[in-house]
Motif scaffolding. Sequence first.
Motif, PDB file in Angstrom:
ATOM      1  N   GLY A  97     -17.466 -40.566  -9.388  1.00  0.00           N
ATOM      2  CA  GLY A  97     -17.678 -39.896 -10.661  1.00  0.00           C
ATOM      3  C   GLY A  97     -17.242 -38.450 -10.636  1.00  0.00           C
ATOM      4  N   ALA A  98     -17.612 -37.742  -9.564  1.00  0.00           N
ATOM      5  CA  ALA A  98     -17.263 -36.333  -9.465  1.00  0.00           C
ATOM      6  C   ALA A  98     -15.759 -36.126  -9.314  1.00  0.00           C
ATOM      7  CB  ALA A  98     -17.999 -35.706  -8.281  1.00  0.00           C
ATOM      8  N   VAL A  99     -15.113 -36.960  -8.503  1.00  0.00           N
ATOM      9  CA  VAL A  99     -13.664 -36.835  -8.306  1.00  0.00           C
ATOM     10  C   VAL A  99     -12.919 -37.150  -9.600  1.00  0.00           C
ATOM     11  CG1 VAL A  99     -11.669 -37.836  -7.110  1.00  0.00           C
ATOM     12  CG2 VAL A  99     -13.720 -37.234  -5.824  1.00  0.00           C
ATOM     13  N   ALA A 100     -13.461 -38.066 -10.388  1.00  0.00           N
ATOM     14  CA  ALA A 100     -12.835 -38.364 -11.677  1.00  0.00           C
ATOM     15  C   ALA A 100     -12.769 -37.118 -12.544  1.00  0.00           C
ATOM     16  CB  ALA A 100     -13.611 -39.469 -12.387  1.00  0.00           C
ATOM     17  N   VAL A 101     -13.845 -36.322 -12.526  1.00  0.00           N
ATOM     18  CA  VAL A 101     -13.841 -35.082 -13.301  1.00  0.00           C
ATOM     19  C   VAL A 101     -12.871 -34.067 -12.709  1.00  0.00           C
ATOM     20  CG1 VAL A 101     -15.240 -33.109 -14.011  1.00  0.00           C
ATOM     21  CG2 VAL A 101     -16.179 -35.404 -14.145  1.00  0.00           C
ATOM     22  N   ILE A 102     -12.901 -33.923 -11.374  1.00  0.00           N
ATOM     23  CA  ILE A 102     -12.034 -32.931 -10.726  1.00  0.00           C
ATOM     24  C   ILE A 102     -10.568 -33.247 -10.967  1.00  0.00           C
ATOM     25  CG2 ILE A 102     -11.299 -31.990  -8.498  1.00  0.00           C
ATOM     26  CD1 ILE A 102     -14.160 -32.428  -7.505  1.00  0.00           C
ATOM     27  N   LEU A 129      -6.911 -39.853  -6.237  1.00  0.00           N
ATOM     28  CA  LEU A 129      -6.228 -38.783  -5.498  1.00  0.00           C
ATOM     29  C   LEU A 129      -4.714 -38.970  -5.524  1.00  0.00           C
ATOM     30  CD1 LEU A 129      -8.530 -38.354  -2.351  1.00  0.00           C
ATOM     31  CD2 LEU A 129      -8.470 -36.964  -4.419  1.00  0.00           C
ATOM     32  N   VAL A 130      -4.281 -40.230  -5.557  1.00  0.00           N
ATOM     33  CA  VAL A 130      -2.845 -40.513  -5.590  1.00  0.00           C
ATOM     34  C   VAL A 130      -2.237 -40.164  -6.946  1.00  0.00           C
ATOM     35  CG1 VAL A 130      -1.113 -42.347  -5.508  1.00  0.00           C
ATOM     36  CG2 VAL A 130      -2.914 -42.260  -3.780  1.00  0.00           C
ATOM     37  N   ASN A 159      -2.537 -30.184  -6.767  1.00  0.00           N
ATOM     38  CA  ASN A 159      -3.556 -29.146  -6.581  1.00  0.00           C
ATOM     39  C   ASN A 159      -4.965 -29.690  -6.813  1.00  0.00           C
ATOM     40  OD1 ASN A 159      -1.608 -27.143  -6.041  1.00  0.00           O
ATOM     41  ND2 ASN A 159      -1.306 -26.760  -8.234  1.00  0.00           N
ATOM     42  N   ASP A 160      -5.121 -30.502  -7.865  1.00  0.00           N
ATOM     43  CA  ASP A 160      -6.433 -31.090  -8.138  1.00  0.00           C
ATOM     44  C   ASP A 160      -6.839 -32.063  -7.029  1.00  0.00           C
ATOM     45  OD1 ASP A 160      -6.575 -29.722 -10.563  1.00  0.00           O
ATOM     46  OD2 ASP A 160      -5.456 -31.294 -11.591  1.00  0.00           O
ATOM     47  N   ALA A 161      -5.879 -32.854  -6.563  1.00  0.00           N
ATOM     48  CA  ALA A 161      -6.167 -33.790  -5.478  1.00  0.00           C
ATOM     49  C   ALA A 161      -6.549 -33.049  -4.203  1.00  0.00           C
ATOM     50  CB  ALA A 161      -4.953 -34.686  -5.214  1.00  0.00           C
ATOM     51  N   GLY A 162      -5.905 -31.918  -3.950  1.00  0.00           N
ATOM     52  CA  GLY A 162      -6.257 -31.108  -2.783  1.00  0.00           C
ATOM     53  C   GLY A 162      -7.670 -30.566  -2.883  1.00  0.00           C
ATOM     54  N   ARG A 163      -8.044 -30.103  -4.076  1.00  0.00           N
ATOM     55  CA  ARG A 163      -9.413 -29.620  -4.280  1.00  0.00           C
ATOM     56  C   ARG A 163     -10.417 -30.736  -4.066  1.00  0.00           C
ATOM     57  NH1 ARG A 163     -11.721 -27.785  -9.042  1.00  0.00           N
ATOM     58  NH2 ARG A 163     -10.179 -28.937 -10.256  1.00  0.00           N
ATOM     59  N   ALA A 182     -10.771 -31.673  -0.326  1.00  0.00           N
ATOM     60  CA  ALA A 182     -11.591 -30.695   0.404  1.00  0.00           C
ATOM     61  C   ALA A 182     -13.063 -30.876   0.082  1.00  0.00           C
ATOM     62  CB  ALA A 182     -11.133 -29.279   0.048  1.00  0.00           C
ATOM     63  N   TRP A 183     -13.364 -31.166  -1.179  1.00  0.00           N
ATOM     64  CA  TRP A 183     -14.755 -31.377  -1.588  1.00  0.00           C
ATOM     65  C   TRP A 183     -15.325 -32.644  -0.947  1.00  0.00           C
ATOM     66  CZ3 TRP A 183     -16.978 -35.355  -4.436  1.00  0.00           C
ATOM     67  CH2 TRP A 183     -18.257 -35.117  -4.931  1.00  0.00           C
ATOM     68  N   LEU A 184     -14.493 -33.680  -0.804  1.00  0.00           N
ATOM     69  CA  LEU A 184     -14.956 -34.951  -0.247  1.00  0.00           C
ATOM     70  C   LEU A 184     -15.362 -34.848   1.214  1.00  0.00           C
ATOM     71  CD1 LEU A 184     -12.408 -37.431  -1.876  1.00  0.00           C
ATOM     72  CD2 LEU A 184     -14.883 -37.454  -2.190  1.00  0.00           C
ATOM     73  N   ALA A 185     -14.871 -33.831   1.908  1.00  0.00           N
ATOM     74  CA  ALA A 185     -15.248 -33.660   3.314  1.00  0.00           C
ATOM     75  C   ALA A 185     -16.699 -33.219   3.456  1.00  0.00           C
ATOM     76  CB  ALA A 185     -14.322 -32.647   3.985  1.00  0.00           C
ATOM     77  N   GLY A 186     -17.298 -32.737   2.365  1.00  0.00           N
ATOM     78  CA  GLY A 186     -18.661 -32.231   2.420  1.00  0.00           C
ATOM     79  C   GLY A 186     -18.665 -30.811   2.934  1.00  0.00           C
ATOM     80  N   SER A 187     -18.614 -29.845   2.032  1.00  0.00           N
ATOM     81  CA  SER A 187     -18.457 -28.457   2.455  1.00  0.00           C
ATOM     82  C   SER A 187     -19.355 -27.545   1.634  1.00  0.00           C
ATOM     83  CB  SER A 187     -16.992 -28.019   2.294  1.00  0.00           C
ATOM     84  OG  SER A 187     -16.852 -26.654   2.612  1.00  0.00           O
ATOM     85  N   LEU A 188     -19.870 -26.504   2.288  1.00  0.00           N
ATOM     86  CA  LEU A 188     -20.636 -25.460   1.610  1.00  0.00           C
ATOM     87  C   LEU A 188     -19.810 -24.190   1.437  1.00  0.00           C
ATOM     88  CD1 LEU A 188     -24.087 -25.909   3.410  1.00  0.00           C
ATOM     89  CD2 LEU A 188     -23.528 -26.520   1.050  1.00  0.00           C
ATOM     90  N   ASN A 189     -18.531 -24.265   1.755  1.00  0.00           N
ATOM     91  CA  ASN A 189     -17.671 -23.094   1.642  1.00  0.00           C
ATOM     92  C   ASN A 189     -17.542 -22.670   0.176  1.00  0.00           C
ATOM     93  OD1 ASN A 189     -15.886 -21.056   2.434  1.00  0.00           O
ATOM     94  ND2 ASN A 189     -14.110 -22.360   2.104  1.00  0.00           N
TER      95      ASN A 189
END
Length: 342
Positions: free
Chosen positions: A100-105, A173-174, A179-183, A186-193
């Motif tokens: 769901g979240a990736v669909a928005v991103i 992602l494909v 740029n959106d797929a890259g974001r 990175a988010w899918l890796a689980g990050s607090l950056n």
Amino acid sequence: MKSRTVVLSLLFAVLAIAVALLSLSIGTSKVPVADVIDVLLGGGRRGQRLIVLDLRLPRVATGLLVGIAFAVSGALLQTLSRNALASPDIVGVNSGASAGAVAVIVLAGSGGGNISGFAGQVGIPLAAVVGGLLATLTVGILSIQRGQVDGGRIVLIGVGVAAAANSLVAWMLVIGDVNDAGRAAAWLAGSLNSREWSDALPVLIALAVLLPVAIMFNRDLSAMVLGDDVASSLGVRVARIRLLLLIVATVLAAMATAGAGPIAFVALVAPQVALRLTRMERPPLVTSALLGALFVVLADLIARNGLGWLHFGPYELPVGVITAAAGAPYLLHLIGRQQKGR
């Protein structure tokens, strides 16, 4: 609550606060812990206030909140299914929320085409909740056997639902803009950056509303561990309470996923470690929550500074890499225990 559980809960709370202060102190620009405390109390120099309050505190606060949400979600799912392997990242809840979240991103970006306007208005938290609820509904319906939810089937079906959701994520992602797929990747890796207060606030609201609801049903959860028939004989409305707490667990996991990505194994490890340390019949909610907070902030401290400590340069790892490295062996241990128990 048993005295052992209270002592362990207080210990985990103190350790989580101590690690959080260290995380606010240690980094490219070091701030002494005493100065960190001074800044948090309203003092400190302007540069220190910028580093602590603007750059590091939102990240640490998000880590604490996300750890609590994941751990409580895992404790609820493991109790309701009576299966130690039933956590949001194993049974597909996190994968559904991620879809769901990736669909928005992706779809709200430049590669979204005509759907981008609609997707841009949905918001990552809401989309994550919807995705998580759909995954939970699918797993729940397919896990019903002879009128009851089968704990063993939950894990097997959940793995299949997670695989389907992950395939959907890979497809998005494909087709998405680079740029959106890259974001999204990175988010899918689980990050607090680069977390901000806008990332922490939805998780905080979800916890403020749903954690008291979960704690309210503590006695009912203890009865449900004994089996549905025994719980019903004790006056517990099993079907209603299971549905309500499944929704609570799903929303908590989805909001945590929206805030920091699908950080792996926190929801699996924290409740099981708390269960073994407290020697209770089920994972205790408060102890699991505090242990989850400690797990995430400690993993983030290592992820942010570990490579620098090893002299590999000022590089930063996603926190999900550290939690996966710690959680994967524990998952294998749990699977081995279940196999021996058969």
